[in-house]
Scaffold this motif. Sequence first.
Motif, short mmCIF file in Angstrom:
data_model
loop_
_atom_site.label_atom_id
_atom_site.label_comp_id
_atom_site.label_asym_id
_atom_site.label_seq_id
_atom_site.Cartn_x
_atom_site.Cartn_y
_atom_site.Cartn_z
N THR A 105 0.85 -1.19 0.00
CA THR A 105 0.00 0.00 0.00
C THR A 105 0.89 1.24 0.00
O THR A 105 2.06 1.17 0.41
N THR A 106 0.34 2.34 -0.47
CA THR A 106 1.00 3.63 -0.34
C THR A 106 0.22 4.44 0.68
O THR A 106 -0.99 4.63 0.53
N PRO A 141 9.41 1.10 13.04
CA PRO A 141 10.28 1.85 12.14
C PRO A 141 9.64 2.25 10.81
O PRO A 141 10.12 3.16 10.14
N PHE A 142 8.55 1.58 10.43
CA PHE A 142 7.97 1.82 9.10
C PHE A 142 6.86 2.87 9.12
O PHE A 142 6.29 3.19 8.08
N LYS A 143 6.58 3.41 10.31
CA LYS A 143 5.62 4.51 10.46
C LYS A 143 4.34 4.25 9.69
O LYS A 143 3.86 5.11 8.96
N ALA A 144 3.83 3.04 9.83
CA ALA A 144 2.58 2.68 9.17
C ALA A 144 1.43 3.04 10.11
O ALA A 144 1.34 2.44 11.18
N PRO A 145 0.58 3.99 9.76
CA PRO A 145 -0.52 4.31 10.67
C PRO A 145 -1.45 3.10 10.79
O PRO A 145 -1.90 2.56 9.79
N MET A 146 -1.67 2.66 12.04
CA MET A 146 -2.54 1.52 12.28
C MET A 146 -3.81 2.02 12.95
O MET A 146 -3.76 2.94 13.72
N GLU A 192 7.29 -3.21 13.90
CA GLU A 192 6.46 -2.39 13.00
C GLU A 192 6.80 -0.91 13.07
O GLU A 192 6.69 -0.20 12.07
N THR A 218 -3.46 1.03 7.76
CA THR A 218 -2.52 0.39 6.84
C THR A 218 -2.82 -1.11 6.69
O THR A 218 -2.77 -1.66 5.57
N ALA A 261 -5.76 -1.62 4.47
CA ALA A 261 -5.40 -1.30 3.09
C ALA A 261 -4.65 -2.48 2.46
O ALA A 261 -4.88 -2.84 1.30
N LEU A 262 -3.75 -3.10 3.24
CA LEU A 262 -3.01 -4.26 2.74
C LEU A 262 -3.97 -5.42 2.44
O LEU A 262 -3.84 -6.10 1.41
N HIS A 316 -0.76 -8.90 14.95
CA HIS A 316 -0.09 -8.04 13.96
C HIS A 316 -0.48 -8.50 12.56
O HIS A 316 -0.59 -9.71 12.31
N ILE A 317 -0.61 -7.56 11.65
CA ILE A 317 -1.08 -7.92 10.31
C ILE A 317 -0.09 -8.87 9.63
O ILE A 317 -0.48 -9.72 8.82
N LEU A 328 6.56 -7.10 8.06
CA LEU A 328 6.15 -5.77 7.61
C LEU A 328 7.39 -4.95 7.34
O LEU A 328 8.34 -4.98 8.14
N VAL A 353 -6.02 7.78 1.63
CA VAL A 353 -5.46 7.57 2.98
C VAL A 353 -4.34 6.53 2.89
O VAL A 353 -3.19 6.80 3.23
N ALA A 354 -4.69 5.34 2.46
CA ALA A 354 -3.72 4.27 2.21
C ALA A 354 -4.31 3.45 1.07
O ALA A 354 -5.36 2.83 1.24
N ASP A 355 -3.67 3.46 -0.07
CA ASP A 355 -4.22 2.81 -1.27
C ASP A 355 -4.55 1.35 -0.99
O ASP A 355 -3.73 0.67 -0.37
#
Lengths: 126, 380
Positions: free
Chosen positions: A74-75, B129-134, B127, B137, B140-141, B239-240, A98, B191-193
């Motif tokens: 995803t982006t 370090p990747f600054k993925a808003p949960m 998770e 995200t 979206a995945l 966790h996803i 991840l 927001v998150a594709d």
Amino acid sequence: MVSRTPLRSRPYDARVEAPATRFAEACAAERLDFQWDPLAERAVFYPRLVSPFSGTTELEWRTSAGLGVVYATTTVHHREEPPRNVALIDLDEGFRMLSRVEATGVRIGMRVQVAFNEGTPVFLPA
Amino acid sequence: MTGVAIAGVAESELGAVAPGTTALDLMGQASARALADCGLEAKDVDGLFAASGQLAMATVSLGEYLGIRPRHGDSTNVGGASFVAHLAHAAAAIATGRCEVALIAYGSTQRLLGRASAAIGERDPYEAPFKAPMPVTAYALAAARHMHEYATSPEQLAEVAVSARAWAARNPLAFEREPLTVEDVLAAPRVADPLGVRDCCLVTDGGAAAVVVSAERAASLRRAPVHVLGVAEAQSHRHIASMPDLTVTAARESGARAFAEAGLTPGDVDLLMLYDAFTITPILFLEDLGFCAKGEGGPFVEGGRTAPGGSGPPMNTNGGGLSYQHPGMYGLLEVVEAVRQLRGEGGERQVQGAEVALVHANGGVLSSQCTALLGAQATT
């Protein structure tokens, strides 16, 4: 090494290295390490003290070749920052993590190779 | 059959509450209203069930607030699915004599405080370090993977939001009631594709409560009881990255167990309440609960089939988390709507002849899944 006075009757006296610390140290040395469950014969990720597959506490550490495939991508869009990739990577050794792919046009099924960005394991197209 | 029934339900104030209001205020207010709904008082309650992202010991706080010293307490927190889990736990507690009058409650001021400060922090070293808003995200995945495997389209995702909005237009308590089209959803900021802002639930304040008693006791109370025909829990990961297959949720397990307990099949269901934190979630749950085959959730919602007047089952008739309210954890508000519909109190949005409702709630990042089958009659 600071000497410590052992506690009397302490049932477990060996200090176990924290799995997250061990993983971070490997990353700092630009190695993508993961654990292996010798009983279930499969990879374990994230690192832990007990295997979710066999229950063994004798997990082995291995180093990944860092090659894998994008499972999902995803982006993420931020108001104040440029868009950023977030992806799930299936490593060839059989674990999923991840991370992000530092490229444009990231797609599911793409072959990727680990790279280290200030100690963080990220991926580039292989 | 669980032998228990929902005797009273209520929402607290919803939407955007007055500055200074606390999550506990809303939990308490909803509780008082739910007790009034069925003609009981705080002194009658001997079992408390509650969860909140803002309260570390929810039932302890709620007991103090309402002046209740329960003999049974359960602050189980599995995210938005907590309150359907509480239904299962309340049924067990009543069956074993641990309590007689169970109060389930929720409250949140996440809109007032902002989402980040309204959550108890939980940092994951793998998770972070990747600054993925949960959680967005993760959803979206899952949506991206579902599109990859089954050719599910952004238009089909948008249909879920459009259907919810059409129902919301008939609900005076809905936060967003303006007309919404598939084109609007697709044109909304990303927001998150592949998810845009209209694919994501609202951020509102609010609370809810439900009173659960034995079916026998419910028969003597002022409202028509809504029977808990079957209820079950499941979970698959936290966790996803640990979710085995992003297109298959543990709703398969919770749904199968709830249907088995109720002795029902998807064909018996008149109303679907499917947790719509994001437009992908009802699509996954339609598949995993057996309303269509895996991969056919997208076509299932096409052409307004779940909207008012649609050819499919009515879904999320309150307007859902997408258009009605989503105060952080939404599951108890789904129960409230199902109860209202089964009592025939749906007003403009009433599903005619609704006898059986399915409530499915989700928590975390598709992590916990809880399913309940509710009925206007004790047996079907």
